[in-house]
Design a protein around this motif. Structure first.
Motif, mmCIF file in Angstrom:
data_model
loop_
_atom_site.group_PDB
_atom_site.id
_atom_site.type_symbol
_atom_site.label_atom_id
_atom_site.label_comp_id
_atom_site.label_asym_id
_atom_site.label_seq_id
_atom_site.Cartn_x
_atom_site.Cartn_y
_atom_site.Cartn_z
ATOM 1 N N UNK A 555 0.844 -1.189 0.000
ATOM 2 C CA UNK A 555 0.000 0.000 0.000
ATOM 3 C C UNK A 555 0.879 1.239 0.000
ATOM 4 N N UNK A 556 0.524 2.234 -0.850
ATOM 5 C CA UNK A 556 1.218 3.506 -0.775
ATOM 6 C C UNK A 556 1.528 4.120 -2.115
ATOM 7 N N UNK A 557 2.512 4.999 -2.121
ATOM 8 C CA UNK A 557 2.941 5.727 -3.306
ATOM 9 C C UNK A 557 3.611 4.773 -4.286
ATOM 10 N N UNK A 558 3.256 4.891 -5.571
ATOM 11 C CA UNK A 558 3.723 3.932 -6.571
ATOM 12 C C UNK A 558 5.238 3.950 -6.699
ATOM 13 N N UNK A 559 5.859 5.097 -6.526
ATOM 14 C CA UNK A 559 7.318 5.176 -6.670
ATOM 15 C C UNK A 559 8.053 4.500 -5.522
ATOM 16 N N UNK A 560 7.339 4.179 -4.449
ATOM 17 C CA UNK A 560 7.955 3.494 -3.326
ATOM 18 C C UNK A 560 7.779 1.976 -3.395
ATOM 19 N N UNK A 561 7.089 1.504 -4.431
ATOM 20 C CA UNK A 561 6.856 0.068 -4.601
ATOM 21 C C UNK A 561 8.009 -0.535 -5.405
ATOM 22 N N UNK A 562 8.552 -1.640 -4.924
ATOM 23 C CA UNK A 562 9.682 -2.278 -5.594
ATOM 24 C C UNK A 562 9.278 -2.773 -6.984
ATOM 25 N N UNK A 563 10.156 -2.647 -7.988
ATOM 26 C CA UNK A 563 9.843 -3.145 -9.341
ATOM 27 C C UNK A 563 9.473 -4.627 -9.352
ATOM 28 N N UNK A 564 10.082 -5.419 -8.466
ATOM 29 C CA UNK A 564 9.750 -6.843 -8.407
ATOM 30 C C UNK A 564 8.277 -7.049 -8.063
ATOM 31 N N UNK A 565 7.745 -6.240 -7.173
ATOM 32 C CA UNK A 565 6.331 -6.345 -6.800
ATOM 33 C C UNK A 565 5.444 -5.987 -7.985
ATOM 34 N N UNK A 566 5.789 -4.931 -8.714
ATOM 35 C CA UNK A 566 4.992 -4.531 -9.878
ATOM 36 C C UNK A 566 4.970 -5.636 -10.924
ATOM 37 N N UNK A 567 6.100 -6.292 -11.134
ATOM 38 C CA UNK A 567 6.127 -7.393 -12.106
ATOM 39 C C UNK A 567 5.235 -8.545 -11.661
ATOM 40 N N UNK A 568 5.259 -8.858 -10.384
ATOM 41 C CA UNK A 568 4.481 -10.003 -9.907
ATOM 42 C C UNK A 568 2.970 -9.759 -9.986
ATOM 43 N N UNK A 569 2.539 -8.512 -9.856
ATOM 44 C CA UNK A 569 1.104 -8.214 -9.930
ATOM 45 C C UNK A 569 0.689 -7.763 -11.327
ATOM 46 N N UNK A 570 1.621 -7.799 -12.275
ATOM 47 C CA UNK A 570 1.274 -7.532 -13.666
ATOM 48 C C UNK A 570 1.054 -6.080 -13.998
ATOM 49 N N UNK A 571 1.858 -5.173 -13.402
ATOM 50 C CA UNK A 571 1.753 -3.737 -13.668
ATOM 51 C C UNK A 571 3.060 -3.260 -14.273
ATOM 52 N N UNK A 572 2.990 -2.315 -15.200
ATOM 53 C CA UNK A 572 4.185 -1.778 -15.828
ATOM 54 C C UNK A 572 5.045 -1.072 -14.794
ATOM 55 N N UNK A 573 6.290 -0.855 -15.138
ATOM 56 C CA UNK A 573 7.201 -0.145 -14.243
ATOM 57 C C UNK A 573 6.652 1.244 -13.927
ATOM 58 N N UNK A 574 6.880 1.702 -12.703
ATOM 59 C CA UNK A 574 6.307 2.975 -12.245
ATOM 60 C C UNK A 574 6.718 4.134 -13.132
ATOM 61 N N UNK A 575 7.907 4.085 -13.705
ATOM 62 C CA UNK A 575 8.381 5.186 -14.542
ATOM 63 C C UNK A 575 7.601 5.299 -15.843
ATOM 64 N N UNK A 576 6.887 4.243 -16.241
ATOM 65 C CA UNK A 576 6.131 4.259 -17.494
ATOM 66 C C UNK A 576 4.681 4.687 -17.314
ATOM 67 N N UNK A 683 -1.619 -10.431 -7.875
ATOM 68 C CA UNK A 683 -0.802 -11.471 -8.485
ATOM 69 C C UNK A 683 -0.325 -12.442 -7.425
ATOM 70 N N UNK A 684 0.829 -13.084 -7.692
ATOM 71 C CA UNK A 684 1.334 -14.118 -6.786
ATOM 72 C C UNK A 684 2.793 -13.842 -6.441
ATOM 73 N N UNK A 685 3.193 -14.390 -5.303
ATOM 74 C CA UNK A 685 4.590 -14.298 -4.881
ATOM 75 C C UNK A 685 5.471 -15.039 -5.885
#
Length: 795
Positions: A555-576, A683-685
């Motif tokens: 939970x929180x600001x997208x820029x504080x979420x690790x890229x690995x977490x974004x990949x696992x839940x199927x979301x593009x990198x925060x910079x995009x 997504x999944x771990x």
């Protein structure tokens, strides 16, 4: 003296009770002074006494941001709590409303009842702007505890008799002008824990939980805030809790606000002028009056962190039931929703649909249905409505009765008898295609076509011959359905906290320990716990090594979420992600809200689309359109390819069979629109089936503001799929459906449940079903051939 008895040059007083008027357009209450010098004009001087304006309620009672009743005959009820002190005071009901210009005031009425007693019946006559009317509430009508408030609207069109004209009839309440005023002014806020539901709502239908805290937020503070928000929501039955964290000296609480101090002795001393003494290891759950903590404040304290946990657990309403029998929604829409865990039935009278004779053109009957988080029956399950009703001989054949579920047409039945009809236990089948886990909105719409409506002669809109009747002996019947959890499944997450509230260990919540992020997380946890029977323990500082094997909330600001977490839940990198600016996001978080279903919003005159208003659904891949275009170009050069393509399109259009993209059709990451306020994805771990859920925004501040809007039940109940993007300015949901799901066993896999699971899975995977059927036929043919050879016969 003039002929009126007033001095010459002065305006005579208006008769008592009549509106005052002033020559020259002066405001009411202004008078022209005596002319001292003939021929010299003198400006009017306004009088000191102005006509009284609208009264501000001491208690707001409208439980939604916008309550709009549409149609000819509409009812809406909800439960509002009052304390014993409020019940003992003289009370006045205030109603502020605005209506469509097409409503005929001579024959249209708005009725308000409290606990079954008629309190007000007024003509609907305010098309130019909000009008406030008042009515004294008779002594003995209000009672300590829950009170059922019901508003019934009967509207008649001025000139038009068509079914389409019924969509022009509406009444909208003005929340700021609607409520209860008490003799002697506002009553002090509740001081008993049992009166927590009487905290009430603000002018937007929200209940604010205001945690008073000083200093930085440590992980044990945030864990207490998240747990206390759940306990308060359960005990107070707050349908839309909004959590904030503020410092001391915040001033008195506004209507619909609860001040809370939670923590150990040092936390209490930091925010209270006179902190209570903590006795031994005993938990403290009690109201106090402390000016530094905002006046009346609820203290949840203890000498140790474990004692604070015990205080929060004592506050929570506990139950021994493994699953609820109803979903608690009466504070917003009465009665509570029946909760089906399998086959069962419920009468219309229990759903709040009473026997009703109808003389109009379009009738709507609304009721909610609750389903468990592991509901798995949308592909082959079925519900039935056993309808007891009748329609008059004047109703033309071709009139229609339709059933809608969550905004989509689920079933339709034509009224074909030319001489009227009596329907006794008439079976109307409703497929479970549009049902999902959590709260489901069901309504029956009857459109009645009559010859006299087509002629629409003078006074035709005043005709009130009964055309249709529905009896409260009718039933909604749910057949058995499969019970197994699936993920990703945001409908199960928002509808029942699945799989987090079903886990044996505390929920791992990964977030920054800053005020807006913790407040947003507490609001989310409070909203998840609204329909639960227990508090879900949280772990706000989980060991990083444990995250790969347990359900986690990020939970929180997208820029504080690790890229690995974004990949696992199927979301593009925060910079995009092209977020809009913070200023636009903050402005949008309080933007206008759309018409809500439980505020009486109805369907448009044209056929209902398959998707809910304000919802856009994407498929699992973003390359579908490009792939289809290239496939058509390649197939155009080959007759065989063209025939295969034609056959595939026929299968897809006729049976919904899709063979997908080549090589499995890799799913592109979800890229939310630029106007996204809240992003949710599941997504999944990396190395397990543990479910990870991301709830994020652009910045912590804009995210906290947008979460207040997203957690409104109107949007919360619409959320499903694998990922979604919410725009707080418009209420729009952009939803991504999952490309594949994994099963999570929640119920014993007995023969009956396995059969239902297999039937639903094969219905969703029709190609596999066809292949299995072909293989079974081949196997049967081989076995039959072998048996015939053993008997000496040729196959």
């Amino acid at each position: 003296m003039g002929p009126t008895g007033a001095p010459f040059g002065m305006t005579p007083p208006a008769p008592e009770g009549a509106p005052q008027s002033v020559p020259g357009g002066g405001s009411p209450g202004s008078v022209a002074p005596f002319q001292m010098v003939p021929g010299r004009p003198v400006a009017a001087v306004p009088a000191k006494i102005e006509p009284p304006g609208p009264r501000t309620p001491d208690r707001f009672i409208v439980p939604v941001p916008r309550l709009r009743l549409e149609g000819e005959s509409v009812s809406r009820g909800w439960v509002t709590w009052f304390t014993q002190q409020e019940v003992e005071r003289p009370a006045t009901l205030l109603i502020g409303y605005l209506n469509a210009i097409y409503v005929m005031p001579e024959r249209s009425r708005l009725r308000v009842t409290i606990n079954g007693q008629l309190v007000a019946e007024i003509p609907i006559a305010s098309p130019q702007g909000p009008t406030q009317v008042t009515a004294a509430i008779p002594a003995g009508v209000l009672r300590s505890g829950g009170n059922l408030i019901r508003i019934d609207m009967l509207a008649v069109h001025r000139t038009d008799c068509s079914i389409e004209s019924t969509y022009d009839l509406w009444v909208e309440l003005d929340n700021a002008l609607t409520g209860v005023a008490f003799g002697g002014g506002p009553v002090p806020p509740p001081v008993m824990v049992d009166d927590l539901p009487a905290v009430g709502v603000d002018a937007r239908g929200s209940t604010h939980i205001r945690f008073i805290h000083s200093g930085p937020i440590e992980p044990h503070h945030s864990a207490h805030f998240l747990a206390a928000a759940q306990a308060l929501t359960q005990r107070g039955s707050y349908s839309h809790p909004v959590v904030s964290i503020v410092g001391p000296n915040v001033g008195p609480a506004e209507p619909g606000t609860l001040n809370v101090v939670v923590g150990m002795a040092e936390d209490l001393r930091a925010v209270m002028a006179s902190p209570p003494a903590l006795m031994g290891g005993q938990p403290l759950v009690r109201f106090f009056n402390d000016n530094r903590a905002g006046g009346t404040v609820l203290v949840l304290g203890g000498e140790t962190a474990r004692s604070v946990d015990a205080a929060i657990e004592r506050l929570a309403a506990s139950s021994s039931q493994s699953e609820p029998s109803k979903l608690s929604i009466s504070s917003r829409f009465a009665p509570d929703a029946p909760y089906f865990t399998g086959a069962g039935s419920v009468r219309f009278s229990e759903l709040g649909v009473m026997t009703q004779e109808f003389s109009g053109r379009r009738l709507q009957l609304r009721f909610p249905i609750g389903l468990p988080a592991d509901f798995y029956g949308s592909a082959n399950g079925q519900a039935r409505i056993l309808l007891d009703a009748a329609y008059a001989p004047s109703v033309r054949p071709g009139s229609q009765l339709s059933v809608y579920v969550n905004g989509s047409l689920a079933s339709s039945y034509m009224l074909t008898d030319r001489h009227g009809g009596l329907m006794e236990r008439k079976v109307i089948k409703v497929p479970l295609t549009h049902f999902r886990a959590g709260l489901n909105r069901v309504w029956i719409e009857v459109m009645l076509d009559v010859d006299s409506d087509r002629i629409c002669g003078p006074g035709a809109t005043l005709e009130r011959d009964k055309r249709f009747v529905v009896f409260d002996s009718s039933e909604f019947v749910m057949d058995s359905f499969a019970r197994i959890g699936t993920s990703p499944n945001l409908a199960a997450f928002f509808g029942g906290g699945f799989p987090y509230f079903n886990a044996a260990q505390p929920i791992a919540v990964v977030m920054r320990q800053d005020t807006p992020t913790v407040a947003a997380a507490a609001t989310i946890m409070a909203r998840l716990s609204f329909a639960q029977e227990h508090i879900a323990p949280v772990d706000t500082s989980p060991p990083p090594a444990s995250l790969a094997s347990r359900p986690v909330l990020f939970i929180g600001e997208i820029n504080q979420i690790a890229p690995e977490v974004l990949r696992q839940v199927g979301v593009v990198d925060a910079s995009k992600i092209r977020w809009r600016t913070d200023r636009d996001a903050d402005k949008g978080a309080r933007g206008p809200a759309p018409v809500f279903w439980d505020g009486g919003a109805t369907l448009p005159p044209e056929p209902m689309p398959m998707l809910e208003q304000g919802v856009r659904v994407r498929s699992g891949s973003g390359n579908d359109a490009i792939f289809d275009r290239w496939r058509d170009q390649v197939a155009a050069g080959s007759n065989i390819s063209a025939e295969l393509l034609h056959f595939q399109k026929w299968l897809t259009g006729t049976f919904g069979v899709s063979f997908g993209m080549p090589n499995g059709g890799d799913v592109e990451p979800f890229n939310p629109p630029h106007n996204t306020s809240v992003l949710v994805a599941q997504g999944f771990a990396p190395n397990s089936d543990a479910v990870w859920t991301l709830i994020a925004g652009h910045t912590a501040e804009s995210f906290d503001a947008a979460i207040d809007e997203f957690t409104l039940p109107e949007f919360w109940a619409k959320s499903y799929g694998q990922a979604l993007a919410f725009d707080a300015a418009t209420g729009r949901l952009d939803i991504r459906m999952p490309s594949s799901v994994r099963f999570i066993v929640t119920q014993p896999l007995g023969p009956s449940n396995l059969r239902l699971i297999a039937a639903n899975w094969l219905s969703l995977n029709i190609v596999t079903y066809a292949l299995v059927l072909v293989l079974c036929c081949i196997a049967f043919a081989i076995v039959a051939s072998l048996l015939l050879r053993r008997t000496g016969r040729r196959a």
